[in-house]
Design an enzyme around this catalytic site. Sequence first.
Site, PDB file in Angstrom:
ATOM      1  N   GLN A 103       0.851  -1.201   0.000  1.00 50.20           N
ATOM      2  CA  GLN A 103       0.000   0.000   0.000  1.00 50.20           C
ATOM      3  C   GLN A 103       0.885   1.250   0.000  1.00 50.20           C
ATOM      4  O   GLN A 103       0.388   2.360  -0.105  1.00 50.20           O
ATOM      5  CB  GLN A 103      -0.903   0.016   1.235  1.00 50.20           C
ATOM      6  CG  GLN A 103      -1.827  -1.183   1.331  1.00 50.20           C
ATOM      7  CD  GLN A 103      -2.525  -1.234   2.673  1.00 50.20           C
ATOM      8  OE1 GLN A 103      -3.558  -0.588   2.889  1.00 50.20           O
ATOM      9  NE2 GLN A 103      -1.956  -1.984   3.599  1.00 50.20           N
ATOM     10  N   VAL A 105       3.817   3.948  -1.196  1.00 47.96           N
ATOM     11  CA  VAL A 105       4.154   4.575  -2.489  1.00 47.96           C
ATOM     12  C   VAL A 105       5.623   5.004  -2.522  1.00 47.96           C
ATOM     13  O   VAL A 105       6.061   5.687  -3.429  1.00 47.96           O
ATOM     14  CB  VAL A 105       3.242   5.802  -2.736  1.00 47.96           C
ATOM     15  CG1 VAL A 105       1.778   5.374  -2.785  1.00 47.96           C
ATOM     16  CG2 VAL A 105       3.439   6.875  -1.666  1.00 47.96           C
ATOM     17  N   HIS A 121      -1.472   1.161  -4.213  1.00 49.85           N
ATOM     18  CA  HIS A 121      -1.928   2.560  -4.087  1.00 49.85           C
ATOM     19  C   HIS A 121      -1.079   3.497  -4.943  1.00 49.85           C
ATOM     20  O   HIS A 121      -0.979   4.681  -4.647  1.00 49.85           O
ATOM     21  CB  HIS A 121      -1.891   3.005  -2.617  1.00 49.85           C
ATOM     22  CG  HIS A 121      -2.983   2.372  -1.800  1.00 49.85           C
ATOM     23  ND1 HIS A 121      -2.970   2.374  -0.419  1.00 49.85           N
ATOM     24  CD2 HIS A 121      -4.097   1.709  -2.166  1.00 49.85           C
ATOM     25  CE1 HIS A 121      -4.052   1.735   0.022  1.00 49.85           C
ATOM     26  NE2 HIS A 121      -4.750   1.310  -1.017  1.00 49.85           N
ATOM     27  N   GLY A 190       2.817  -4.521   8.898  1.00 50.13           N
ATOM     28  CA  GLY A 190       2.808  -3.063   9.087  1.00 50.13           C
ATOM     29  C   GLY A 190       1.613  -2.367   8.483  1.00 50.13           C
ATOM     30  O   GLY A 190       1.749  -1.276   7.925  1.00 50.13           O
ATOM     31  N   SER A 192      -2.606  -1.322   9.334  1.00 54.93           N
ATOM     32  CA  SER A 192      -3.720  -1.328  10.300  1.00 54.93           C
ATOM     33  C   SER A 192      -4.924  -2.037   9.705  1.00 54.93           C
ATOM     34  O   SER A 192      -5.930  -2.247  10.382  1.00 54.93           O
ATOM     35  CB  SER A 192      -4.090   0.115  10.658  1.00 54.93           C
ATOM     36  OG  SER A 192      -4.489   0.812   9.467  1.00 54.93           O
TER      37      SER A 192
HETATM   38  N1  APR Z   1       6.777  -2.696  12.429  1.00 50.53           N
HETATM   39  C1  APR Z   1       5.569  -3.281  12.204  1.00 50.53           C
HETATM   40  N2  APR Z   1       4.395  -2.597  12.220  1.00 50.53           N
HETATM   41  C2  APR Z   1       4.458  -1.276  12.492  1.00 50.53           C
HETATM   42  C3  APR Z   1       5.679  -0.591  12.746  1.00 50.53           C
HETATM   43  C4  APR Z   1       6.873  -1.365  12.711  1.00 50.53           C
HETATM   44  N3  APR Z   1       8.073  -0.825  12.933  1.00 50.53           N
HETATM   45  N4  APR Z   1       5.386   0.721  12.983  1.00 50.53           N
HETATM   46  C5  APR Z   1       4.052   0.852  12.872  1.00 50.53           C
HETATM   47  N5  APR Z   1       3.487  -0.342  12.588  1.00 50.53           N
HETATM   48  C6  APR Z   1       2.075  -0.651  12.343  1.00 50.53           C
HETATM   49  C7  APR Z   1       1.092   0.147  13.174  1.00 50.53           C
HETATM   50  O1  APR Z   1       0.855  -0.518  14.418  1.00 50.53           O
HETATM   51  C8  APR Z   1      -0.150   0.128  12.271  1.00 50.53           C
HETATM   52  O2  APR Z   1      -0.940  -1.039  12.521  1.00 50.53           O
HETATM   53  O3  APR Z   1       1.802  -0.311  10.995  1.00 50.53           O
HETATM   54  C9  APR Z   1       0.422   0.026  10.866  1.00 50.53           C
HETATM   55  C10 APR Z   1       0.328   1.310  10.079  1.00 50.53           C
HETATM   56  O4  APR Z   1      -1.038   1.557   9.853  1.00 50.53           O
HETATM   57  P1  APR Z   1      -1.456   2.872   9.028  1.00 50.53           P
HETATM   58  O5  APR Z   1      -0.715   4.044   9.540  1.00 50.53           O
HETATM   59  O6  APR Z   1      -2.960   2.890   9.014  1.00 50.53           O
HETATM   60  O7  APR Z   1      -0.900   2.594   7.557  1.00 50.53           O
HETATM   61  P2  APR Z   1      -1.541   1.667   6.446  1.00 50.53           P
HETATM   62  O8  APR Z   1      -2.217   0.486   7.051  1.00 50.53           O
HETATM   63  O9  APR Z   1      -0.501   1.415   5.433  1.00 50.53           O
HETATM   64  O10 APR Z   1      -2.654   2.643   5.792  1.00 50.53           O
HETATM   65  C11 APR Z   1      -3.351   2.150   4.665  1.00 50.53           C
HETATM   66  O11 APR Z   1      -4.364   4.305   4.369  1.00 50.53           O
HETATM   67  O12 APR Z   1      -4.071   6.553   4.445  1.00 50.53           O
HETATM   68  C12 APR Z   1      -4.194   5.492   3.591  1.00 50.53           C
HETATM   69  O13 APR Z   1      -3.359   5.247   1.425  1.00 50.53           O
HETATM   70  C13 APR Z   1      -2.956   5.316   2.757  1.00 50.53           C
HETATM   71  O14 APR Z   1      -1.850   3.278   2.088  1.00 50.53           O
HETATM   72  C14 APR Z   1      -2.399   3.970   3.190  1.00 50.53           C
HETATM   73  C15 APR Z   1      -3.629   3.268   3.730  1.00 50.53           C
END
Ligand code: APR
Length: 252
Positions: A103, A105, A121, A190, A192
């Site tokens: 996801q 970029v 994405h 990594g 959510s």
């Molecule tokens: N190792 C593993 N997991 C981690 C780490 C780490 N070092 N640091 C953070 N995380 C986890 C957090 O606990 C969280 O569950 O990574 C996750 C990040 O979640 P988001 O910030 O929601 O990112 P993501 O899931 O990629 O978001 C999806 O949302 O805003 C849009 O387009 C955007 O691609 C993105 C999409």
Amino acid sequence: MEQGEAIKQLAEDIFRSKKTIALTGAGISVESGIPDFRSAGGLWSRYDPEEYAHIDGFRREPVKIWNMLREIIAVIEAASPNAGHKALAQLEEMGYLSSVITQNVDGLHQAAGSRHVIEFHGTNRYLVCLRCGYRGETKSFETQSAVPYCPNCGAVLKPDVVFFGEPIPADAMREAFEEARQADLVLVVGTSAVVFPASSIPSTAKEHGAKVVEVNLEETPLTGAVSDYIIKGPAGETLPEVVERIHGLAGR
Ligand code: APR
């Protein structure tokens, strides 16, 4: 399952798997210095995604959105792959990982050496014109100081990333779900898992008989519902340990 045992289990699951895929999110790039979106202090705690990450907002006020984009592009340009990205690239190199559906970029999976990367994405590497369809490399525009305008028609250019309200690139959508249907193991690293349709990739694989394993600092809506187990800890530390154990199993 405590972390050490989960790492051992995942190494065995990967070693036995016929087709393992990975779905990654912003969390895998946090250890490269790129903040994620929804953790404390993440990007969406400073910018309202409804206002800054929706295509309608970009069409209405592109110059304002570029204030946020400039910050993200600067951080991405300064970032390099971390041990988590490299571990996934090693798994592919060793023949244990079929693809990374990301996801993100930021291009860090490719920079780490992963070859089969599906950018669900889009990518920050290019800018596109919503008016005339022009597409050019981001690095050929000085995005740090100015707003990039289309050299063809003068409209404000947009990074070739999927904003909320935009469709997932058709090729990425088709390929990602093809991989999910054929996989027997999905590493969810990594993310959510709250943004659709990426968040439905693990359950699609599960419906086709796959095991789902999360690598995350904390639980997500998948945990206990779709995932078979979770390895709690930073991907940059846990994934290399999994690779280490696989080397052992492979007798290398
Ligand atoms: N190792 C593993 N997991 C981690 C780490 C780490 N070092 N640091 C953070 N995380 C986890 C957090 O606990 C969280 O569950 O990574 C996750 C990040 O979640 P988001 O910030 O929601 O990112 P993501 O899931 O990629 O978001 C999806 O949302 O805003 C849009 O387009 C955007 O691609 C993105 C999409």
